[in-house]
Design an enzyme around this catalytic site. Sequence first.
Site, short mmCIF file in Angstrom:
data_model
loop_
_atom_site.label_atom_id
_atom_site.label_comp_id
_atom_site.label_asym_id
_atom_site.label_seq_id
_atom_site.Cartn_x
_atom_site.Cartn_y
_atom_site.Cartn_z
N LYS A 1 48.52 38.95 27.89
CA LYS A 1 48.96 37.61 28.32
C LYS A 1 47.76 36.87 28.92
CE LYS A 1 50.45 35.54 31.95
NZ LYS A 1 49.87 34.21 31.71
N GLU B 1 37.87 32.90 49.73
CA GLU B 1 37.33 32.51 48.43
C GLU B 1 37.66 31.04 48.17
OE1 GLU B 1 39.31 34.22 44.94
OE2 GLU B 1 37.35 34.80 44.17
N GLU C 1 41.18 43.64 39.02
CA GLU C 1 39.89 42.97 39.29
C GLU C 1 40.25 41.67 39.98
OE1 GLU C 1 36.98 44.25 38.73
OE2 GLU C 1 37.63 45.96 37.54
N CYS D 1 34.52 35.16 39.96
CA CYS D 1 34.81 36.21 40.95
C CYS D 1 33.52 36.68 41.61
CB CYS D 1 35.52 37.36 40.27
SG CYS D 1 34.58 38.05 38.90
P1 NAD Z 1 45.86 33.99 38.96
O1 NAD Z 1 46.06 35.21 39.77
O2 NAD Z 1 46.52 32.74 39.38
O3 NAD Z 1 46.32 34.23 37.44
C1 NAD Z 1 45.79 35.28 36.66
C2 NAD Z 1 46.80 35.65 35.57
O4 NAD Z 1 47.96 36.19 36.20
C3 NAD Z 1 47.27 34.48 34.72
O5 NAD Z 1 47.42 34.92 33.39
C4 NAD Z 1 48.62 34.16 35.32
O6 NAD Z 1 49.52 33.54 34.43
C5 NAD Z 1 49.13 35.55 35.69
N1 NAD Z 1 50.16 35.60 36.71
C6 NAD Z 1 50.46 34.67 37.66
N2 NAD Z 1 51.51 35.10 38.41
C7 NAD Z 1 51.87 36.32 37.91
C8 NAD Z 1 52.87 37.27 38.27
N3 NAD Z 1 53.70 37.05 39.28
N4 NAD Z 1 52.95 38.41 37.57
C9 NAD Z 1 52.09 38.66 36.56
N5 NAD Z 1 51.12 37.79 36.15
C10 NAD Z 1 51.02 36.64 36.84
O7 NAD Z 1 44.29 33.83 38.87
P2 NAD Z 1 43.47 32.66 38.20
O8 NAD Z 1 43.66 31.43 39.03
O9 NAD Z 1 43.77 32.59 36.74
O10 NAD Z 1 41.96 33.21 38.35
C11 NAD Z 1 41.25 33.06 39.53
C12 NAD Z 1 41.21 34.34 40.33
O11 NAD Z 1 40.78 35.42 39.52
C13 NAD Z 1 40.22 34.30 41.48
O12 NAD Z 1 40.77 34.83 42.64
C14 NAD Z 1 39.07 35.18 40.98
O13 NAD Z 1 38.29 35.74 41.99
C15 NAD Z 1 39.78 36.19 40.18
N6 NAD Z 1 38.89 36.82 39.19
C16 NAD Z 1 38.45 38.09 39.42
C17 NAD Z 1 37.57 38.71 38.53
C18 NAD Z 1 37.07 40.11 38.75
O14 NAD Z 1 36.57 40.70 37.80
N7 NAD Z 1 37.16 40.68 39.94
C19 NAD Z 1 37.14 38.00 37.40
C20 NAD Z 1 37.61 36.71 37.20
C21 NAD Z 1 38.50 36.13 38.11
#
Ligand code: NAD
Length: 508
Positions: free
Chosen positions: A192, A401, A267, A301
Site C-alpha cells: 500500500k 521532527e 522505519e 527521515c
Molecule cells: P505517515 O505515517 O502519515 O504515512 C505512511 C503510510 O502509512 C502511508 O501509506 C499512509 O497511508 C499509511 N497509514 C496512515 N495511517 C495508517 C494506519 N492507521 N494504519 C496503517 N497504515 C497507515 O507518514 P508520511 O507522512 O507518509 O511520511 C513521513 C514520515 O515518514 C516521517 O515521520 C518520516 O520521518 C518517516 N520516514 C521514515 C523513513 C525511515 O526510513 N526511517 C523514511 C521515510 C520517511
Amino acid sequence: MNDLHIISGQTVALPATAYQARHFIDGVAQDSADGRRSDRISPSHGVVVSQAALGSAVEAEAAIRAARAAFDDGRWSRLSGKARAAVLTRVADLIEANVGTLAVIETLESGKPIAQARGECGGAADLWRYAASLARTSHGDSHNTLGADILAVVLKEPIGVVSIITPWNFPFWILSQKLPFALAAGCTCVVKPSELTPSTTAMLAGMLTEAGLPAGVCNIVLGHGNPVGSLLSGHPDVDMVTFTGSTAVGRTITKVAGDRLKKVALELGGKNPQVIFPNCDLAGAADAVTFGIFFNVGQCCNSSSRIIVHEKIADDFVARVVALSRKVAFGNPLHPDTQVGAIVTPEHRERIDACVRAAVAAGAEVCLGGGSLTVPGLGGQFYQPTVIRGVTPDMAIAREEVFGPVLAVLTFRTPEEAIALANDATYGLSAGIWCDDIHTCLDFGRRVQAGTVWTNTWMDGFPEVTFGGVKQSGQGREIGSYGFDEFLEVKSLVMRIGRTRAPWVNQA
Ligand code: NAD
C-alpha cells in the site's frame, strides 16, 4: 527573498492528461469495486496530475487472499533462488528502461526535482539487482560438531505474506528497499503506497508481470491508511508488516499487529544531528549540512535537522551554511537544474511554518528564511530555506521532527557535551560527526545512539549497508543482508544418524 536562487522555468512538459493509477490484485489491474477514485494535486504545479483508485476492505481482502494463496501453493516460495533472481533482475532492467516515465510522475506527485527523481528511480534498480544476488546466495547454518550421530542444520525460510506500507517522501525508492528483498526471500506481498504518491507503485505492476512474476505474488492496493493500511496491519492471513512512515502511525500499526503477534519492522522519524568540531573540513561540513537539511526540502527521515557546532566556530559556520543555502537552486521541479522542490501539501507547509513560529516564540533567532516562498508561474506550495540559531535543547525545534527545510543550530563546548546533546533525543535514526581526529570520531561512533553514523560525510548509502533506527526511529533493519533476513524465519532441523537414540522409557 531576492537573494535566493529561484528557478521558475521548466524544460520537461506537464503531461496532457492525469495518470490513471489502479490496484493490482492477483495479476489483474483493476478499479475499486465501488468505483471510488482520488485526485492528486501536484505540490509544485497545483493541478491534478493523477487519479488513483481508492481501495476499501473489498480490495484489501482480495489482495491478502491472493497473496496467501500464492504463498501457500509455493508458486514463488518453492522456486529456486536462481529462478527468483532472474525475475528480480528483469524487473531491474525494466525499471531502468522506464526511468524517464517513472521520474516525471514521481516529481509531479511528490514535488521533488526531476533530476533527483531520475536518480532515485534509476538507483532503485540497483536495489532490485542486489536483492537478486541475495536470493541466490542465501543460506542457513550447519552444526557438524554435536556428536558422531547428530547433524543439525538451520534453514532460512520465507516468513510468508508481508504487508508493505510506504510513505510519500521517497515512494519508489522506499518501495524498492522492501519489495525486492521480501520477494528474494520467497515471500508474497501486499503493497500500500501513500495515498499522496500512488502512481509509481502502480506503474511497477506492469513491470512485474512483464518480468515473469507469477500472479498473486505481489499485489498492490491503493488508498488511505484507514481502512486499507489498518486491514493490512491486522489481518490474520498476514505474517509480517513492514512500514515506513511517521512514528505515530508506526505505534498504531505495532498495536494492531501486536494483537496477533505478527512480526513488525518499522522505519520511522528522526531528529538527526551532525556534530561539527573546529578541526574538520569546514567547507565540506557546511556543504553536507546544507545538503542534509535541504535535500527533498527536508522531508526526509535522514534530514540532519539539527547541528551541534562547537561554540568557537558557530558564527563562522552558520555564515557559511547561510551563504551556501542562498546558492541552492529552489523552484520548479520540472527544471533539470532544480535541487529543491515543493512541500508535499498545503497543510504540511502550515505545520512547518507553525514549528518555525513556535521556535521564535521560544526565543530562537531566524537567520535565514522563515516563511513561504512564491515561485513565479507556479501554483504549488514552497517554503524558504530556513536556518534557526540560538536553539536550546529544551525547545521543540531541537527535539521534534519538522520534516521541512528548517535547520536548528545548537552549540557545544566539550566532546562529552556534544555526545550528550546528540543522544538527548527520543529518536535515533542517524547521526554524523565532522572531525579530523580519528579518536574523537571513533568514540562518537561507538557512543552515539543511532542506527547509522556518518563520519566526515552525510547520507552516503549503499544496498549492501543496512539501514534502520534505534529508540523511536524504528525497529528491525532494511537493505543489506540484515534487511533481507527480516523476511526470513529460521528453522532448526535436528537429525540423528543411525538408530542411536537412547530410550526415555525404561521398559525393563
Ligand atoms: P505517515 O505515517 O502519515 O504515512 C505512511 C503510510 O502509512 C502511508 O501509506 C499512509 O497511508 C499509511 N497509514 C496512515 N495511517 C495508517 C494506519 N492507521 N494504519 C496503517 N497504515 C497507515 O507518514 P508520511 O507522512 O507518509 O511520511 C513521513 C514520515 O515518514 C516521517 O515521520 C518520516 O520521518 C518517516 N520516514 C521514515 C523513513 C525511515 O526510513 N526511517 C523514511 C521515510 C520517511
